[in-house]
Write a protein that holds these residues in place. Structure first.
Motif, PDB file in Angstrom:
ATOM      1  N   ARG A 148       0.874  -1.378  -0.027  1.00 19.74           N
ATOM      2  CA  ARG A 148      -0.028   0.019  -0.038  1.00 19.74           C
ATOM      3  C   ARG A 148       0.810   1.289   0.134  1.00 19.74           C
ATOM      4  N   ALA A 149       1.853   1.227   0.781  1.00 23.79           N
ATOM      5  CA  ALA A 149       2.738   2.329   0.802  1.00 23.79           C
ATOM      6  C   ALA A 149       3.459   2.708  -0.562  1.00 23.79           C
ATOM      7  N   SER A 150       3.877   1.591  -1.081  1.00 22.29           N
ATOM      8  CA  SER A 150       4.497   1.636  -2.464  1.00 22.29           C
ATOM      9  C   SER A 150       3.576   2.098  -3.548  1.00 22.29           C
ATOM     10  N   LEU A 151       2.370   1.855  -3.534  1.00 27.45           N
ATOM     11  CA  LEU A 151       1.310   2.347  -4.317  1.00 27.45           C
ATOM     12  C   LEU A 151       1.168   3.792  -4.185  1.00 27.45           C
ATOM     13  N   ASP A 152       1.638   4.384  -3.097  1.00 24.59           N
ATOM     14  CA  ASP A 152       1.217   5.787  -2.703  1.00 24.59           C
ATOM     15  C   ASP A 152      -0.324   6.239  -2.827  1.00 24.59           C
ATOM     16  N   VAL A 153      -1.134   5.453  -2.143  1.00 25.55           N
ATOM     17  CA  VAL A 153      -2.396   6.013  -2.399  1.00 25.55           C
ATOM     18  C   VAL A 153      -3.069   6.623  -0.996  1.00 25.55           C
ATOM     19  N   ALA A 176      -2.720   3.679  -9.807  1.00 29.93           N
ATOM     20  CA  ALA A 176      -1.733   3.574  -9.037  1.00 29.93           C
ATOM     21  C   ALA A 176      -0.690   2.275  -9.221  1.00 29.93           C
TER      22      ALA A 176
END
Length: 395
Positions: A148-153, A176
């Motif tokens: 989730r953090a890597s997708l920066d949503v 994303a």
């Protein structure tokens, strides 16, 4: 009445291969052509042959193959779904509908276009799967948090997610994930129990999700397939839990892991715990509206919320299955995209694929025919689709 003349040079083995690869029986082909089963069998055994008009109907309407393929000396090498996908039991794979087989073939064609366009290399400097690796033997929550953090949503419940129906949320998740190097397509699956599938690739993975259901369900399917990509597992998935139970235990474990990863990304446990802190341990007495309110916060279906409670032992498996069946019966049958070919095609195609094709077409690096081949439309449709795509980016 003109006499039907058998066409010389048609290879019987190619006729049988094309029929079987389209998951059609002799009886189904005979019914569609209004011929006797014995006549179709004669074509495939070589004791007779179809006419040119009959071969055209077989090629273009029934088998979705180029006409020239039936004159090859032997069938071309092509992976079968039974050998290619691992998230469905073999018996279910052999029962895939003709339309689903064609969608898999279309996704392969898109992936081939991507390989040609990008010279076999990801256009992303550091794709998501090189930054994030999933491991089925490790805890779910920390791995999902990294994804989730890597997708920066945005954070759960943020206004950016849009309305509770999930329309804006689906676009946001899709954008994303494509920014991470995964190419996302949609289509209408006539085989309604199939939720989606992915074609893994070391540089250019492809995901296709079923547009024949609500946006919130599509979101879960998208995250489930992303989990498959991140563990390098080429899979076709279903809404039906019964299919999962028929898999070998090792593959059941992977499917459950992908479900849990998707649920945790969409509904992070820490945030969820805060939202349900005042509820009783057993939540089976909650109204559907309470489940719906929680679903609205995360832009997911009520089933995803129910799954979170089940995984925390706050509802029984029996309650989960009964409510899931009830809510499935309330599911939207088919979503409309306005009846426009261009709106539908624009929604179904990967945005990154269209962006690359139209950029090259605009610079006259590729012809209109090449652009049409890359995105699977007719040459006469390219300019209008490009115009609508560019207007959408500028909006």
């Amino acid at each position: 009445m003109s006499k039907i003349v058998p066409l010389p040079g048609v290879q019987p083995a190619l006729l049988k291969w094309a029929r079987e690869s389209a998951h059609l029986s002799l009886e189904e082909v005979a019914g569609r052509l209004k011929k006797a089963v014995e006549e179709i069998d004669a074509w495939e055994s070589g004791t007779n042959a179809p006419s040119y008009a009959q071969l055209e109907k077989l090629a273009y309407e029934l088998y979705k193959r180029p006409l020239a393929i039936f004159f090859l000396p032997s069938p071309p090498a092509e992976p079968k779904p039974e050998a290619e996908f691992r998230a469905l039991p073999d018996t279910d794979l052999r029962r895939l509908s003709r339309e689903t087989v064609f969608l898999i073939r279309r996704a392969r064609a898109y992936q081939a276009s991507l390989v040609e366009l990008f010279d076999g290399r990801s256009p992303i400097a550091e794709p998501l799967w090189r930054r994030v690796g999933l491991d089925v033997s490790k805890p779910i929550a920390p791995q999902a948090a990294v994804v989730r953090a890597s997708l920066d949503v945005p954070a759960p419940g943020a206004n950016e997610w849009g309305a509770a129906d999930g329309d804006e949320a689906l676009k946001l998740w899709r954008k994303a994930i494509e920014a991470g190097g995964v190419f996302v397509f949609k289509d209408t699956f006539k085989q309604r129990e199939i939720s989606g599938f992915c074609l893994e690739h070391p540089e250019l993975p492809v995901v296709m999700i079923n547009n024949s259901t609500t946006k919130t369900r599509q979101i879960f399917s998208l995250l489930h397939e992303l989990a498959h990509v991140l563990i390098g597992w080429r899979a076709i998935s279903t809404f039906d839990d019964a299919s999962l139970k028929r898999l070998p235990l090792a593959e059941q474990r992977i499917e459950r892991f992908c479900n849990q990863i998707a649920a945790e990304i969409l509904v992070p446990a820490q945030d969820f715990a805060l939202q349900v802190a005042g509820l009783p341990q057993n939540v089976e007495a909650l109204s559907s509206d309470r489940f719906a309110a929680l679903a609205a916060r995360y832009r997911v279906s009520r089933e995803v919320i129910l799954r979170r409670f089940r995984d925390a032992d706050r509802v029984s498996q029996d309650f989960y299955e009964r409510r899931k069946l009830e809510w499935d019966g309330q599911r939207v049958g088919k979503e409309s995209s306005g009846g426009s070919f261009y709106l539908t095609k624009g929604a179904y195609l990967s945005e990154r694929l269209m962006s690359e094709v139209f950029a090259r077409y605009g610079r006259r690096q590729i012809s209109v025919d090449e652009a049409a081949d890359f995105i699977g439309v007719k040459p006469k449709q390219v300019d209008e689709l490009e115009s609508r795509f560019l207007r959408g980016l500028a909006a």
